[in-house]
Design a protein around this motif. Structure first.
Motif, short mmCIF file in Angstrom:
data_model
loop_
_atom_site.label_atom_id
_atom_site.label_comp_id
_atom_site.label_asym_id
_atom_site.label_seq_id
_atom_site.Cartn_x
_atom_site.Cartn_y
_atom_site.Cartn_z
N MET C 1 1.25 -1.67 -0.46
CA MET C 1 0.08 0.28 -0.08
C MET C 1 0.86 1.63 -0.07
N GLU C 2 0.59 2.32 -0.57
CA GLU C 2 1.24 3.45 -1.11
C GLU C 2 1.35 5.01 -0.37
N ARG C 3 -0.46 4.73 -0.04
CA ARG C 3 -0.84 5.96 0.36
C ARG C 3 -1.88 5.76 1.49
N PRO C 4 -2.84 5.82 2.47
CA PRO C 4 -3.19 6.01 3.77
C PRO C 4 -4.55 5.92 3.05
N ALA C 7 -5.92 2.49 0.87
CA ALA C 7 -6.93 1.94 1.87
C ALA C 7 -8.80 1.59 2.41
#
Lengths: 65, 65, 65, 65, 65, 65, 65
Positions: C1-4, C7
């Motif tokens: 996962m790169e960025r919140p 999600a």
């Protein structure tokens, strides 16, 4: 001293006290900071609690000395 | 360390504690964060409560360690 | 996962819990969100109250899971 | 639905409930909104109080449904 | 005087009082400030407590005189 | 009505009520406003207190009607 | 009057009352202000306390009249 952040720059690598807005007082070595006053302390303690490295969100900082 | 977010980058994939401004303490694996300190934890717990994956809004973060 | 926010993207169309800063817990299907964490839930409930579709202002969000 | 504000757009001209951060619940017809969630309601009521048209500052909005 | 910060500029190097939003009153020599009203005081005191140099986050400042 | 501020524009020169976040209710003629909802009222009153012209900072506004 | 700050401009050099968010009422001559409503008063008083010149951070201002 030109700007307030110059004072923080002079403290890098040294022990500082950081008062948070919830009243917590942290002591530790100032490893990093930015213009939001996000700070990272190493070997941090809060009273008798040993915390180690800690990232504090800038908007929680009251003062650093 | 140059910037405070470098400290969070070094914690990606590791277990961290996140203290929220309402006093909640979360523990979990740091999956992602951004410059607002929005964070995603996996396998998160809050005391004895099992939460699993959780997205925390950045402005609720007090500190991460 | 790169960025919140990745999600949250993975949760679109699924049932989520949203904790608000006033302590309200909402449950519903995540229909939409944006970078401010403004969210829209459908078939939302707050405890035993049925709310249906609801737009929540992003700055009221504590976490989403 | 792509973005949360799409949900508000679909509510224009319809009766909505707006919960404010001070706990006030307003009911009225959604006349206008913007990206700050500033909203204008017409024929608004707060419980048994008749208010008529009202402009609500966006940062006071908790949710709209 | 054109702008409010001109008043702070005239105080550089002089003793000032800074009231913080938590009620703390600091007295010290104004070493630096910026547009966020971040300030650095030297030889600062808070009542009878001697603090020395201190960096105060701008959003904690109520007034400076 | 396209935008919420259109509603305020239609109220210029008319008597309005402004509820502040500290609970104060002001009544007066709306002389000016801007996108921050900074407002100026003339011939303003707060209950039985006569205030005259008053500038209210936008972030203190809850609603205007 | 076009904009709310025009009202403050008309008050420059005159005595004004400034209500702060912590309830403090200041009276003094308006020397300077900016778009954040940072203000400088001279010959300021808070009730019976004589303060002299004072810089007030804009986000602490409730209203000026």
């Amino acid at each position: 001293m030109e700007r307030p952040l110059d004072a923080l720059n002079a403290l890098k690598g040294k022990e500082v006290n950081v008062l948070l807005k919830d009243g917590t007082k942290l002591t530790g070595k100032l490893e990093a900071f930015d213009i939001h006053t996000n700070v990272v302390l190493s070997e941090a303690t809060a009273g008798s609690d040993k915390i180690g490295q800690i990232f504090v969100r800038g908007d929680m900082v009251t003062y650093i000395n």
